[in-house]
Design an enzyme around this catalytic site. Structure first.
Site, short mmCIF file in Angstrom:
data_model
loop_
_atom_site.label_atom_id
_atom_site.label_comp_id
_atom_site.label_asym_id
_atom_site.label_seq_id
_atom_site.Cartn_x
_atom_site.Cartn_y
_atom_site.Cartn_z
N ASP A 220 25.43 -35.40 -43.76
CA ASP A 220 25.68 -34.11 -43.12
C ASP A 220 26.65 -34.24 -41.96
OD1 ASP A 220 22.81 -33.83 -44.39
OD2 ASP A 220 23.78 -31.87 -44.27
N ARG B 180 22.96 -24.54 -49.87
CA ARG B 180 22.68 -25.60 -48.91
C ARG B 180 23.45 -26.84 -49.34
NH1 ARG B 180 21.55 -28.68 -52.36
NH2 ARG B 180 20.86 -30.16 -50.82
N ALA C 106 25.77 -30.02 -47.22
CA ALA C 106 26.83 -29.92 -46.23
C ALA C 106 28.16 -29.34 -46.77
CB ALA C 106 27.04 -31.29 -45.59
N ASN D 91 21.73 -37.59 -42.03
CA ASN D 91 21.44 -37.03 -43.36
C ASN D 91 19.99 -36.55 -43.37
OD1 ASN D 91 22.38 -36.45 -46.08
ND2 ASN D 91 21.00 -38.05 -46.78
O1 MRU Z 1 18.95 -29.25 -45.78
P1 MRU Z 1 19.90 -29.47 -46.90
O2 MRU Z 1 19.30 -29.30 -48.25
O3 MRU Z 1 21.16 -28.66 -46.73
O4 MRU Z 1 20.28 -30.99 -46.74
C1 MRU Z 1 21.19 -31.59 -47.61
C2 MRU Z 1 21.38 -33.01 -47.34
O5 MRU Z 1 20.86 -33.59 -46.42
C3 MRU Z 1 22.37 -33.69 -48.21
O6 MRU Z 1 22.01 -35.00 -48.44
C4 MRU Z 1 23.72 -33.66 -47.48
O7 MRU Z 1 24.04 -32.36 -47.10
C5 MRU Z 1 24.79 -34.19 -48.28
S1 MRU Z 1 25.22 -33.06 -49.53
C6 MRU Z 1 26.47 -33.57 -50.48
#
Ligand code: MRU
Length: 372
Positions: free
Chosen positions: A259, A73, A75, A269
């Site tokens: 994201d 997980r 982004a 995000n």
């Molecule tokens: O649902 P997730 O765990 O994939 O969400 C991740 C986030 O919201 C992070 O802050 C975002 O992807 C930035 S990662 C460098």
């Protein structure tokens, strides 16, 4: 299957000289191809912080499941996993239909982070021009290139971000972060945590407030685990504690990942980011976003989103996962009503102080121009 010569070439071209982040005392990336180029190994993040478990993905369906179930997980990492997913699909069947089917399934697996459709579309556009027999080997090269570029980009974000950190003239710098934007969310280094790693390495006296980040607890389970592995001082707080800490002057700045970013600097995000930005604005505390330019969506502008904000299963709210007294991973039910679980929110550009990307540090409204 592809020859090990190609793997060695890939390592020579893309893999040399990189320092991967620490997990249980060893250096790891979050994803890497196997020697036969038939699949990838991932760190299965659903077991952290309790168990450090590696898992192999060798089919498109396994890759799609790993993204949907959030074994991988963050982004940037789901973008890279999507790219490898195309390579895996083409290794098993490289015809046009297989390529189009892989693109569709991967993009649909998690809709919000633009990095996934960015990486998968990039792969698709290059590969559809190639004859079927060449596609698999080219796909592995391209996926590996995207993965290695992610590492370099995040390292650069760390260097730019560190310059901002350095400006805080205090005996101890208190940083608040939300969710996980560390190396586990990327191939290596992370985005929001990359300047933190750099600052710690350079000897700044930092301390990180880690939002637990309900409902899935990526802050408590992943960010805290990462910081622990690197011995960086940190404290887990509830998602509701940040306001009080800001009021008391115990937060010097906030830094988060993204994201999806609009060309005019609105930031999608993890759910809860927006509330932290509002509190930071009220207390005149800088609110930084660290993200690669692949998180900027050229078709998105303005505060209203036209893309899909992922709404996840209510059980993520109604159940919690943990370790029981016999050291078994277990889940317990903590609520019985129905629950609503949107996974992301949007922080308007007016609450974002700066965006840190691989090209430098920008006012949020200028981020689209950087891509031009
Ligand atoms: O649902 P997730 O765990 O994939 O969400 C991740 C986030 O919201 C992070 O802050 C975002 O992807 C930035 S990662 C460098």
């Amino acid at each position: 299957m592809l020859s090990t010569d190609i793997v060695d070439t890939l390592v020579t071209i893309f893999g040399g000289g990189v320092r991967f982040m620490l997990a249980e005392g060893k250096h790891y990336k979050t994803i890497w191809p196997n020697k036969a180029l038939s699949g990838v190994t991932i760190i299965d993040q659903t077991y952290l912080p309790f168990e450090f478990k590696l898992s192999e993905l060798t089919s498109l369906d396994e890759v799609v499941e790993a993204i949907k179930f959030m074994r991988v997980r963050g982004a940037p990492l789901i973008g890279v996993t999507g790219a490898y997913g195309i390579a895996i699909a083409l290794t098993n069947n490289s015809n046009d239909q297989s390529l189009a089917n892989a693109k569709k399934k991967l993009i649909e697996s998690r809709p919000t982070a633009v990095n996934l459709s960015w990486a998968v579309t990039l792969m698709f556009d290059q590969l559809k021009k190639e004859v079927s027999s060449n596609r698999a080997s080219i796909a592995w090269m391209l996926a590996e290139k995207i993965a290695n570029e992610d590492i370099k980009i995040n390292q650069t974000i760390g260097e730019f971000g560190y310059k901002l950190f350095h400006k805080v003239k205090k005996p101890q710098i208190n940083i608040l972060t939300h969710c996980n934007a560390g190396w586990l969310a990327t191939v290596d280094y992370g985005t929001a945590l990359s300047p933190i790693y750099k600052a710690f390495k350079e000897g700044l006296n930092i301390h990180v407030w880690v939002d637990e980040t309900r409902p899935r607890n990526q802050g408590m389970s992943l960010t805290a685990w990462e910081l622990e592995q690197e011995n960086i001082p940190h404290t887990i707080i509830t998602d509701n504690a940040g306001g009080l800490l800001m009021q008391r002057g115990e937060v010097d700045f906030v830094i988060v990942g993204a994201d999806r970013i609009s060309i005019d600097g609105n930031v999608c995000n993890k759910i809860g980011t927006y509330l932290k930005a509002l509190a930071a604005k009220a207390h005149n505390i800088p609110f930084y976003v660290a993200a690669p330019l692949s998180s900027v969506d050229l078709s998105y502008h303005g505060e209203n989103n036209l893309f899909d904000i992922e709404c996840r299963d209510e059980d993520e709210i109604l159940k919690v996962k943990g370790m029981d007294s016999s050291n078994n991973l277990t889940e317990v039910k903590i609520g019985y009503s129905s629950a609503y679980n949107p996974a992301f929110d949007i922080t308007p550009a007016k609450y974002v102080t700066k965006i840190i990307c691989e090209k430098g540090i920008y006012n949020p409204g200028d981020i689209g121009k950087v891509l031009e």
